[in-house]
Design a protein around this motif. Structure first.
Motif, short mmCIF file in Angstrom:
data_model
loop_
_atom_site.label_atom_id
_atom_site.label_comp_id
_atom_site.label_asym_id
_atom_site.label_seq_id
_atom_site.Cartn_x
_atom_site.Cartn_y
_atom_site.Cartn_z
N MET A 1 137.64 -35.87 1.44
CA MET A 1 137.06 -36.00 0.10
C MET A 1 136.15 -37.22 0.07
SD MET A 1 140.25 -34.89 -2.34
CE MET A 1 139.31 -34.86 -3.83
N SER A 2 135.15 -37.13 -0.76
CA SER A 2 134.18 -38.22 -0.91
C SER A 2 134.08 -38.63 -2.36
CB SER A 2 132.80 -37.77 -0.42
OG SER A 2 132.83 -37.43 0.94
N ARG A 3 133.70 -39.88 -2.56
CA ARG A 3 133.47 -40.39 -3.92
C ARG A 3 132.04 -40.04 -4.34
NH1 ARG A 3 134.84 -46.52 -3.02
NH2 ARG A 3 134.25 -45.92 -0.92
N TYR A 4 131.90 -39.56 -5.56
CA TYR A 4 130.59 -39.18 -6.08
C TYR A 4 130.28 -39.96 -7.35
CZ TYR A 4 130.17 -35.25 -2.89
OH TYR A 4 130.04 -34.47 -1.76
N TYR A 5 128.99 -40.22 -7.53
CA TYR A 5 128.49 -40.97 -8.67
C TYR A 5 127.26 -40.26 -9.23
CZ TYR A 5 131.32 -44.77 -6.82
OH TYR A 5 132.38 -45.53 -6.36
N VAL A 6 127.00 -40.49 -10.53
CA VAL A 6 125.77 -39.97 -11.13
C VAL A 6 124.94 -41.16 -11.59
CG1 VAL A 6 126.75 -39.65 -13.46
CG2 VAL A 6 124.75 -38.32 -12.76
N ASN A 7 123.66 -41.05 -11.38
CA ASN A 7 122.71 -42.08 -11.81
C ASN A 7 122.53 -42.00 -13.32
OD1 ASN A 7 120.56 -43.84 -12.16
ND2 ASN A 7 119.49 -43.13 -10.32
N MET A 8 122.73 -43.12 -14.00
CA MET A 8 122.56 -43.16 -15.45
C MET A 8 121.08 -43.06 -15.84
SD MET A 8 125.33 -46.21 -16.09
CE MET A 8 124.90 -46.50 -17.79
N ASN A 9 120.20 -43.44 -14.92
CA ASN A 9 118.76 -43.37 -15.17
C ASN A 9 118.24 -42.04 -14.64
OD1 ASN A 9 118.71 -46.09 -16.11
ND2 ASN A 9 118.76 -46.77 -14.00
N SER A 10 117.49 -41.35 -15.46
CA SER A 10 116.97 -40.04 -15.04
C SER A 10 115.73 -40.21 -14.17
CB SER A 10 116.64 -39.19 -16.26
OG SER A 10 115.63 -39.79 -17.03
N GLN A 11 115.47 -39.18 -13.37
CA GLN A 11 114.26 -39.10 -12.57
C GLN A 11 113.10 -38.75 -13.51
OE1 GLN A 11 114.39 -39.67 -9.08
NE2 GLN A 11 116.40 -40.37 -9.78
N SER A 12 111.89 -38.72 -13.00
CA SER A 12 110.72 -38.42 -13.83
C SER A 12 110.79 -37.02 -14.43
CB SER A 12 109.43 -38.59 -13.02
OG SER A 12 109.45 -37.72 -11.90
N ASN A 13 111.53 -36.11 -13.79
CA ASN A 13 111.65 -34.74 -14.33
C ASN A 13 112.85 -34.59 -15.27
OD1 ASN A 13 113.81 -34.78 -12.60
ND2 ASN A 13 113.18 -33.02 -11.40
N GLY A 14 113.57 -35.67 -15.51
CA GLY A 14 114.71 -35.64 -16.43
C GLY A 14 116.06 -35.47 -15.77
N MET A 26 121.59 -44.36 -3.34
CA MET A 26 122.53 -44.50 -4.44
C MET A 26 122.07 -45.59 -5.41
SD MET A 26 126.55 -44.33 -3.97
CE MET A 26 127.38 -45.76 -4.52
N PRO A 27 122.21 -45.34 -6.70
CA PRO A 27 121.77 -46.34 -7.67
C PRO A 27 122.64 -47.58 -7.63
CG PRO A 27 122.87 -44.53 -8.77
CD PRO A 27 122.74 -44.14 -7.34
N ARG A 28 122.12 -48.66 -8.15
CA ARG A 28 122.87 -49.91 -8.24
C ARG A 28 124.13 -49.70 -9.07
NH1 ARG A 28 118.55 -54.56 -9.43
NH2 ARG A 28 120.53 -55.65 -9.68
N GLU A 29 125.11 -50.51 -8.84
CA GLU A 29 126.41 -50.36 -9.49
C GLU A 29 126.31 -50.29 -11.01
OE1 GLU A 29 130.83 -52.40 -9.28
OE2 GLU A 29 129.30 -52.98 -7.84
N GLU A 30 125.43 -51.07 -11.60
CA GLU A 30 125.31 -51.08 -13.06
C GLU A 30 124.59 -49.85 -13.61
OE1 GLU A 30 121.95 -53.76 -11.50
OE2 GLU A 30 124.06 -53.46 -11.02
N ASN A 31 124.02 -49.05 -12.71
CA ASN A 31 123.26 -47.86 -13.13
C ASN A 31 123.92 -46.55 -12.72
OD1 ASN A 31 121.19 -49.41 -14.26
ND2 ASN A 31 120.20 -49.62 -12.28
N ARG A 32 125.21 -46.59 -12.43
CA ARG A 32 125.88 -45.36 -12.00
C ARG A 32 127.23 -45.21 -12.67
NH1 ARG A 32 126.59 -47.95 -6.13
NH2 ARG A 32 128.63 -48.90 -6.40
N ILE A 33 127.67 -43.96 -12.75
CA ILE A 33 128.97 -43.60 -13.33
C ILE A 33 129.77 -42.91 -12.24
CG2 ILE A 33 130.18 -42.20 -15.04
CD1 ILE A 33 127.64 -42.40 -16.78
N TYR A 34 130.98 -43.38 -12.04
CA TYR A 34 131.88 -42.75 -11.06
C TYR A 34 132.33 -41.41 -11.59
CZ TYR A 34 136.08 -42.05 -8.23
OH TYR A 34 137.04 -41.54 -7.41
#
Length: 68
Positions: A1-14, A26-34
């Motif tokens: 199993m792996s740990r996954y995160y989502v970037n709080m900041n969207s890409q240019s396409n949303g 991977m986004p910086r720690e302050e810009n991601r949600i576990y």
């Protein structure tokens, strides 16, 4: 199993990109949600969509879940 995160900041396409821990994009720690530990990117993206409906797998670390 792996740990996954989502970037709080969207890409240019949303898209909010989902990353596997250790990805060089991977986004910086302050810009991601576990999201949790998952066997693959698909359940991680489903989890991300609960917060950001427009979520997508990272091209580099979650390619199986990446859509153009």
């Amino acid at each position: 199993m792996s740990r996954y995160y989502v970037n709080m900041n969207s890409q240019s396409n949303g898209d909010h990109e989902v990353h596997k821990y250790g990805c060089s994009y991977m986004p910086r720690e302050e810009n991601r949600i576990y999201l949790g530990n998952f066997d693959s990117c698909a359940p991680a993206v489903r989890e991300a969509k609960k917060t950001y409906s427009q979520s997508n797998g990272c091209y580099y670390c979650a390619y199986a879940c990446h859509t153009s």
